[in-house]
Design a protein around this motif. Structure first.
Motif, PDB file in Angstrom:
ATOM      1  N   UNK A 249       1.421   5.034   1.758  1.00 36.21           N
ATOM      2  CA  UNK A 249       1.402   3.634   1.344  1.00 36.21           C
ATOM      3  C   UNK A 249       2.331   3.402   0.152  1.00 36.21           C
ATOM      4  N   UNK A 250       2.371   4.354  -0.770  1.00 37.97           N
ATOM      5  CA  UNK A 250       3.267   4.229  -1.913  1.00 37.97           C
ATOM      6  C   UNK A 250       4.729   4.204  -1.459  1.00 37.97           C
ATOM      7  N   UNK A 251       5.071   5.074  -0.518  1.00 38.33           N
ATOM      8  CA  UNK A 251       6.441   5.080   0.012  1.00 38.33           C
ATOM      9  C   UNK A 251       6.724   3.770   0.745  1.00 38.33           C
ATOM     10  N   UNK A 252       5.742   3.275   1.495  1.00 34.96           N
ATOM     11  CA  UNK A 252       5.910   2.006   2.202  1.00 34.96           C
ATOM     12  C   UNK A 252       6.200   0.880   1.215  1.00 34.96           C
ATOM     13  N   UNK A 253       5.515   0.896   0.082  1.00 34.07           N
ATOM     14  CA  UNK A 253       5.739  -0.139  -0.922  1.00 34.07           C
ATOM     15  C   UNK A 253       7.166  -0.045  -1.479  1.00 34.07           C
ATOM     16  N   UNK A 254       7.640   1.169  -1.754  1.00 35.95           N
ATOM     17  CA  UNK A 254       9.012   1.325  -2.254  1.00 35.95           C
ATOM     18  C   UNK A 254      10.031   0.815  -1.237  1.00 35.95           C
ATOM     19  N   UNK A 255       9.826   1.163   0.029  1.00 35.77           N
ATOM     20  CA  UNK A 255      10.759   0.720   1.067  1.00 35.77           C
ATOM     21  C   UNK A 255      10.711  -0.796   1.250  1.00 35.77           C
TER      22      UNK A 255
ATOM     23  N   UNK B 128      15.322  -1.628   8.654  1.00 30.68           N
ATOM     24  CA  UNK B 128      15.073  -0.631   9.689  1.00 30.68           C
ATOM     25  C   UNK B 128      14.294   0.563   9.128  1.00 30.68           C
ATOM     26  N   UNK B 129      14.672   1.019   7.944  1.00 30.16           N
ATOM     27  CA  UNK B 129      13.979   2.143   7.313  1.00 30.16           C
ATOM     28  C   UNK B 129      12.516   1.796   7.033  1.00 30.16           C
ATOM     29  N   UNK B 130      12.279   0.583   6.551  1.00 29.46           N
ATOM     30  CA  UNK B 130      10.913   0.162   6.235  1.00 29.46           C
ATOM     31  C   UNK B 130      10.077   0.041   7.505  1.00 29.46           C
TER      32      UNK B 130
ATOM     33  N   UNK C 231       6.797   2.249   8.553  1.00 26.34           N
ATOM     34  CA  UNK C 231       5.544   1.578   8.890  1.00 26.34           C
ATOM     35  C   UNK C 231       5.002   2.096  10.233  1.00 26.34           C
ATOM     36  N   UNK C 232       5.877   2.264  11.203  1.00 19.23           N
ATOM     37  CA  UNK C 232       5.463   2.821  12.499  1.00 19.23           C
ATOM     38  C   UNK C 232       4.964   4.253  12.332  1.00 19.23           C
ATOM     39  N   UNK C 233       5.642   5.032  11.501  1.00 21.28           N
ATOM     40  CA  UNK C 233       5.217   6.413  11.236  1.00 21.28           C
ATOM     41  C   UNK C 233       3.834   6.437  10.592  1.00 21.28           C
ATOM     42  N   UNK C 234       3.582   5.532   9.653  1.00 22.33           N
ATOM     43  CA  UNK C 234       2.275   5.470   8.983  1.00 22.33           C
ATOM     44  C   UNK C 234       1.184   5.162  10.001  1.00 22.33           C
TER      45      UNK C 234
END
Length: 187
Positions: free
Chosen positions: A56-62, A112-114, A118-121
């Motif tokens: 979730x932290x990485x998702x927020x950065x992206x 695209x990266x974000x 999100x799909x990976x999470x």
């Protein structure tokens, strides 16, 4: 005030009942099946949140990166529209087009990266809950001889796993929405 109210409502009407329900489920499962199964169910919840936190932290950065690139793209596009006549009279249309194209590519990459993350999470969380369910079923059935009276236990565990895992999946969506809203407000 809105963010505080949302967090209080989330805690009071979603997370707190889930914790209470987990406690009650653990007591019932311990009394009717086994302490190991109850500990396994609690471990699923703890493991889910420990696994989800860094994701979730990485998702927020992206997401923040995507918002920043979107803002930069909007700024460049706005400048190009406002200064179109001046840019055209100085013959710098290709420079503006290059700047806009470069900014659009950066935004597209960040978006695209974000989305991929999100799909990976979501995939990781789904795999975790599926494998966790299998582990709990194994704990219930591990010492039972084939054909023994285990149907009641399996039905009980299935019902409790459904009650336990559904809020975990929805809490992931809620946390993502709150992070996106907080990021949007912050930027």
């Amino acid at each position: 005030a809105w963010a505080t109210n949302t967090l209080l409502n989330l805690g009071a009407f979603s997370l707190l009942p889930t914790v209470i329900e987990l406690g009650l489920i653990s007591v019932v499962v311990t009394l009717s099946i086994d302490l190991t199964v109850a500990v396994g169910m609690i471990s699923i919840v703890v493991g889910f949140y420990l696994m989800s936190w860094p994701l979730t932290q990485r998702q927020q950065r992206l997401y923040r990166e995507k918002i920043q690139e979107d803002n930069e793209l909007s700024r460049i596009f706005g400048d190009a529209l406002l200064n179109f006549e001046a840019v055209r009279s100085f013959g710098a249309l290709q420079v503006e087009e290059h700047n806009l194209s470069r900014s659009l590519k950066k935004f597209s990459t960040a978006w695209s990266r974000q989305q991929k993350h999100l799909s990976f999470v979501k995939l990781t969380q789904t795999l975790f809950t599926g494998l966790s369910s299998m582990a709990i079923y194994w704990l219930v059935l591990r010492d039972k001889p084939l054909g023994s009276d285990t149907l009641e236990e399996v039905v009980l565990v299935n019902m409790y796993l459904g009650q336990l895992l559904a809020p975990l999946q929805s809490s992931g969506l809620i946390v993502s929405a709150i992070i996106h809203a907080a990021t949007d407000l912050g930027d």
